[in-house]
Design an enzyme around this catalytic site. Structure first.
Site, PDB file in Angstrom:
ATOM      1  N   CYS A 173      72.783  49.529 -22.902  1.00 52.42           N
ATOM      2  CA  CYS A 173      73.186  50.908 -22.583  1.00 52.42           C
ATOM      3  C   CYS A 173      71.955  51.802 -22.535  1.00 52.42           C
ATOM      4  O   CYS A 173      71.999  52.887 -21.974  1.00 52.42           O
ATOM      5  CB  CYS A 173      74.246  51.422 -23.526  1.00 52.42           C
TER       6      CYS A 173
HETATM    7  C1  UN1 Z   1      73.319  48.800 -26.568  1.00 52.25           C
HETATM    8  O1  UN1 Z   1      72.874  48.489 -25.474  1.00 52.25           O
HETATM    9  O2  UN1 Z   1      74.547  49.024 -26.736  1.00 52.25           O
HETATM   10  O3  UN1 Z   1      67.915  50.430 -28.308  1.00 52.25           O
HETATM   11  C2  UN1 Z   1      72.500  48.859 -27.805  1.00 52.25           C
HETATM   12  C3  UN1 Z   1      68.166  49.322 -27.831  1.00 52.25           C
HETATM   13  C4  UN1 Z   1      68.821  48.296 -28.717  1.00 52.25           C
HETATM   14  C5  UN1 Z   1      70.279  48.549 -28.862  1.00 52.25           C
HETATM   15  C6  UN1 Z   1      71.022  48.748 -27.561  1.00 52.25           C
HETATM   16  N1  UN1 Z   1      68.182  48.307 -30.001  1.00 52.25           N
HETATM   17  O4  UN1 Z   1      67.912  49.059 -26.666  1.00 52.25           O
END
Ligand code: UN1
Length: 542
Positions: free
Chosen positions: A307
């Site tokens: 995300c």
């Molecule tokens: C996600 O994609 O839901 O900050 C979490 C990051 C990772 C977590 C992503 N430590 O990219």
């Protein structure tokens, strides 16, 4: 029914390559292994080798979900009464067990969702870090003593658990994200009903089993498998039925909004971690090689399925050509393949066929917008493979890396997340324009700027509307003890991780202890102190 710790799983007949096991998977309700009440099941497949089936899992019915909620409700009183340091000790045990079994859990994560081994290890490490952080939080979980305005009276605050938490996570961080949610929920004394992601049921089962092995009492975490539209929906429906006290959801903005509505009309707390169209700005003073490395990793690491992955790459026009030449050299030589078989691949397959399908739809949107395709050709198939693709394309669901240029603010693809290996490149005239563009999408999860001008970095930091910002760093890679979450379309303002997440899984209970033995009225019986009448001219002292 068998207890989760009394049995290894049954192995099913399989024609998996390399004799890889296929299991009969179960829900875990009140510490017992349970099939779905109507016997229906679904299969978890390795997206790198689709004929490799990890197991069959219950497609949970509404009755199964209700049984899990009932178990969580009856476990609540004892768990909430367990001293927080003891809850912390169990959580510490979970972290230690994860460390002991890390290699196996990492390999399982790679087999089930296709992440590279290195990245799967990062995700499992994030779960371990979360356990170790919250283990000692069990010895804090501070409340306050507050002075009363009345004599012989004391005021206190305590953190109290919310109750039964419905946990629904996506499959891209199948170890880290459910632990971000459940570990703080547990330390605060809540119990959980956890709907595993449909594409990571076996990993979720293994994690839930480790939780029990760590000493978690039966019923405190109950695992149900199934689809978001069925098992997930039944958990959300239970909010309307008054059976759930908290929902924590990671997934799409559309589903998050629907969950928020249900929770809102029931005054039930919800944590929503949703989509992002995360911008990376690159200014002329930046170290260009470093900025290229950040964009490449942010856009294509995890096959772009974080995300926090890079969405809009916003380049100052003065460095545009140099930057793009360097970036495209990297993109064109990307090593893609199954990391269980090939070393040093940047990314593997999509998380599952469903993610592949949605990604291709996203590409259609970008192309319909008229963005200029610089690289990428959809799904990798025989005869349509990039140079450094390793393996047999049809074995799994692999995608080309995609780069689209000449993207402008009036295009849909500027505003909408494309979950997968694709970035959209936007040109900026100056800093103010770049900041404007970085703020112009409906999302506000992660963001980044590459610059060596400290004032510019400062102005970006205070001007950007995002939950997270990297300065001379990519949009991804949040650490497990800083608050994680977004603003605008990326969430409802709640945070995961670090001490901040505790707010999302507890409420403040204010207690006053009246020791005077009489009824003293706040505000009304408070001594009023009169000021002393005196004419003093302070200017004479100056
Ligand atoms: C996600 O994609 O839901 O900050 C979490 C990051 C990772 C977590 C992503 N430590 O990219």
């Amino acid at each position: 029914m068998t207890h989760v710790l009394e049995t290894g799983l049954e192995f099913l007949e399989s024609s998996n390559p390399g004799n890889l096991p296929k299991v009969k998977g179960y829900n875990i309700i009140n510490g017992q292994l349970k099939s779905s009440s109507d016997g229906s099941r679904f299969t978890s497949k390795n997206p790198a080798i689709l004929v490799d089936e990890l197991g069959d899992f219950p497609l949970s019915t509404r009755d199964d979900v209700h049984e899990a909620i009932a178990a969580a409700r009856s476990a609540l009183t004892d768990w909430a009464a367990t001293p927080a340091p003891t809850r912390g000790q169990i959580i510490g045990n979970m972290g230690r067990l994860l460390m002991e079994h890390k290699d196996a859990i990492v390999a399982l994560e790679t087999r089930e969702i296709g992440k590279t081994l290195k990245e799967a290890a990062g995700s499992v490490q994030e779960a371990i870090d979360t356990c170790l952080f919250f283990q000692s939080e069990g010895r804090r979980l501070y409340g306050q003593t507050v002075n009363s305005e009345l004599p012989d009276k004391e005021l206190f605050t305590y953190r109290r658990p919310l109750g039964v938490c419905g946990i629904i996570n996506a499959c891209n961080f199948p170890a880290a994200v459910p632990f971000w949610k459940m570990i703080p929920a547990l330390i605060c004394g809540n119990t959980c009903v956890w709907k595993s992601p449909q594409d990571a049921p076996l990993l979720s089962f293994a994690l839930a089993r480790i939780m029990h092995q760590a000493g978690l009492p039966d019923g405190v975490v109950n695992l149900v498998h199934g689809k978001g539209s069925s098992a997930g929906q039944y958990i959300v429906d239970a909010v309307d039925e008054g059976l759930i006290n908290k929902i924590s959801f990671t997934g799409s903005t559309e589903v998050g909004k629907a969950i928020g509505e249900v929770c809102g009309r029931n005054l039930v707390s919800c944590s929503l971690e949703l989509g992002g169209k995360n911008p990376q700005v690159v200014m002329p003073s930046a170290d260009i090689d470093n900025a290229v490395a950040g964009a490449y990793w942010g856009g294509f690491g995890t096959a772009g399925q974080r995300c926090t992955s890079l969405g809009n790459l916003i380049l100052h026009e003065d460095i545009y050509d140099e930057f793009m030449e360097k970036l495209m050299n990297k993109v064109k030589s990307t090593r893609i393949g199954d990391s269980l078989k090939h070393e040093d691949v940047l990314y593997g397959p999509m998380l599952s066929e469903k993610y592949a399908k949605d990604f291709l739809k996203g590409l259609e949107m970008v192309e319909a917008d008229g963005a200029t395709k610089l690289w990428g050709s959809g799904r990798i198939t025989s005869g349509n493979t990039p140079d450094n693709f390793l393996g047999t394309p049809e074995d799994g669901v692999y995608m080309w890396p995609h780069v689209y240029a000449d993207v402008t603010e009036d295009m849909n693809c500027f505003h909408e997340e494309v979950f997968g290996p694709a970035i959209t490149v936007v040109k900026a005239k100056d800093f103010d324009h770049a900041l404007h563009l970085a703020n112009a999408s409906p999302y506000g999860l992660s963001s980044s700027i590459y610059t060596n001008d400290r004032l510019e970095a400062y102005r970006y930091k205070i001007g950007i509307k995002a939950g997270m910002t990297g300065i001379n760093n990519s949009t991804t890679g949040a650490e497990a003890h800083l608050p994680f979450g977004g603003v605008k379309g990326s969430g409802n303002g709640t945070r995961e991780s670090g001490i901040w997440v505790i707010e999302a899984y507890s409420y403040w209970h204010a207690v006053n202890d009246e020791l005077s033995g009489k009824l003293q009225l706040a505000q009304m019986d408070v001594d009023e102190i009169e000021m002393v009448e005196a004419e003093v001219d302070y200017t004479k002292l100056a």
